[in-house]
Scaffold this active site. Structure first.
Site, PDB file in Angstrom:
ATOM      1  N   ASN A  44      18.862  15.530   2.422  1.00  0.00           N
ATOM      2  CA  ASN A  44      18.479  14.430   1.794  1.00  0.00           C
ATOM      3  C   ASN A  44      18.333  14.436   0.286  1.00  0.00           C
ATOM      4  O   ASN A  44      17.926  15.659  -0.372  1.00  0.00           O
ATOM      5  CB  ASN A  44      17.218  13.719   2.275  1.00  0.00           C
ATOM      6  CG  ASN A  44      16.000  14.624   2.337  1.00  0.00           C
ATOM      7  OD1 ASN A  44      16.226  15.676   2.453  1.00  0.00           O
ATOM      8  ND2 ASN A  44      14.858  13.898   2.073  1.00  0.00           N
ATOM      9  N   GLU A  46      17.171  12.241  -2.846  1.00  0.00           N
ATOM     10  CA  GLU A  46      16.523  11.265  -3.556  1.00  0.00           C
ATOM     11  C   GLU A  46      16.923  10.766  -4.822  1.00  0.00           C
ATOM     12  O   GLU A  46      17.532  11.657  -5.773  1.00  0.00           O
ATOM     13  CB  GLU A  46      14.874  11.473  -3.586  1.00  0.00           C
ATOM     14  CG  GLU A  46      14.550  11.463  -2.145  1.00  0.00           C
ATOM     15  CD  GLU A  46      12.879  11.813  -1.942  1.00  0.00           C
ATOM     16  OE1 GLU A  46      12.288  11.580  -1.014  1.00  0.00           O
ATOM     17  OE2 GLU A  46      12.348  12.012  -2.924  1.00  0.00           O
ATOM     18  N   CYS A  55      20.499  10.028   2.927  1.00  0.00           N
ATOM     19  CA  CYS A  55      19.821  10.748   3.699  1.00  0.00           C
ATOM     20  C   CYS A  55      20.806  12.220   4.283  1.00  0.00           C
ATOM     21  O   CYS A  55      21.940  12.101   4.241  1.00  0.00           O
ATOM     22  CB  CYS A  55      19.793  10.149   5.391  1.00  0.00           C
ATOM     23  SG  CYS A  55      18.616   8.769   5.154  1.00  0.00           S
ATOM     24  N   GLU A  57      21.749  13.220   7.160  1.00  0.00           N
ATOM     25  CA  GLU A  57      22.729  13.100   8.273  1.00  0.00           C
ATOM     26  C   GLU A  57      24.060  12.132   7.564  1.00  0.00           C
ATOM     27  O   GLU A  57      25.081  12.792   7.761  1.00  0.00           O
ATOM     28  CB  GLU A  57      22.250  11.945   9.267  1.00  0.00           C
ATOM     29  CG  GLU A  57      20.942  12.627  10.071  1.00  0.00           C
ATOM     30  CD  GLU A  57      19.878  12.322   9.291  1.00  0.00           C
ATOM     31  OE1 GLU A  57      19.365  12.436   8.230  1.00  0.00           O
ATOM     32  OE2 GLU A  57      18.766  11.611  10.173  1.00  0.00           O
ATOM     33  N   CYS A  93      17.283   7.654  10.845  1.00  0.00           N
ATOM     34  CA  CYS A  93      16.771   6.299  10.437  1.00  0.00           C
ATOM     35  C   CYS A  93      18.117   5.257  10.689  1.00  0.00           C
ATOM     36  O   CYS A  93      18.889   5.803  11.260  1.00  0.00           O
ATOM     37  CB  CYS A  93      16.800   6.155   8.895  1.00  0.00           C
ATOM     38  SG  CYS A  93      18.395   5.976   7.879  1.00  0.00           S
TER      39      CYS A  93
END
Length: 139
Positions: A44, A46, A55, A57, A93
């Protein structure tokens, strides 16, 4: 596939160290297995304005897709606070589930990793039973 699963699990755990999480301090690593056996990694990343955050994934998927790969078998996901000595299971998510729905078949495997020896296995259909796919656009 057992040795591949172990490699995915270890890779997802190690990718947590690559996370850039100065705001949440919640590190997630992912290891995505292409149908050809190649592993694509992600962590991830940010951003101070939050919306551009990506993210682990999706990072792995976007890396693979940018290299022309469109056929996937499995993904392992490991996440937790950056200083955690023990992890809990970290499900993807909703946005990541939608990306998986775009590129993966019903039997795509999702491994939620707690440690090298503890993980849960799901199929995409189990995690997202009624998902929006390209087929919804055709009818």
């Amino acid at each position: 596939m057992d040795s591949q699963i172990q490699e995915l699990v270890k890779t997802a755990l190690s990718m947590r160290k690559m996370s850039y999480t100065p705001y949440s301090h919640f590190n997630v690593g992912a290891a995505l297995l292409g149908a050809d056996g190649k592993i694509y990694t992600g962590c991830n990343i940010e951003n101070a304005s939050y919306t551009p955050t990506n993210c682990a994934e999706r990072t792995a998927f976007f890396k693979a897709v940018s290299e022309g790969v469109r056929d996937f078998t499995a993904i392992a996901i490991a996440g937790g606070k950056e200083d955690a000595t023990e992890l809990d299971y970290c499900p993807p998510c909703g946005v990541c589930r939608q990306v998986m729905s775009e590129f993966c078949k019903d039997d795509f495997k999702i491994f939620l990793v707690k440690s090298e020896t503890e993980y849960k296995e799901y199929t995409l259909t189990e995690l997202v039973p009624e998902r929006f796919t390209p087929n919804n656009l055709l009818g």
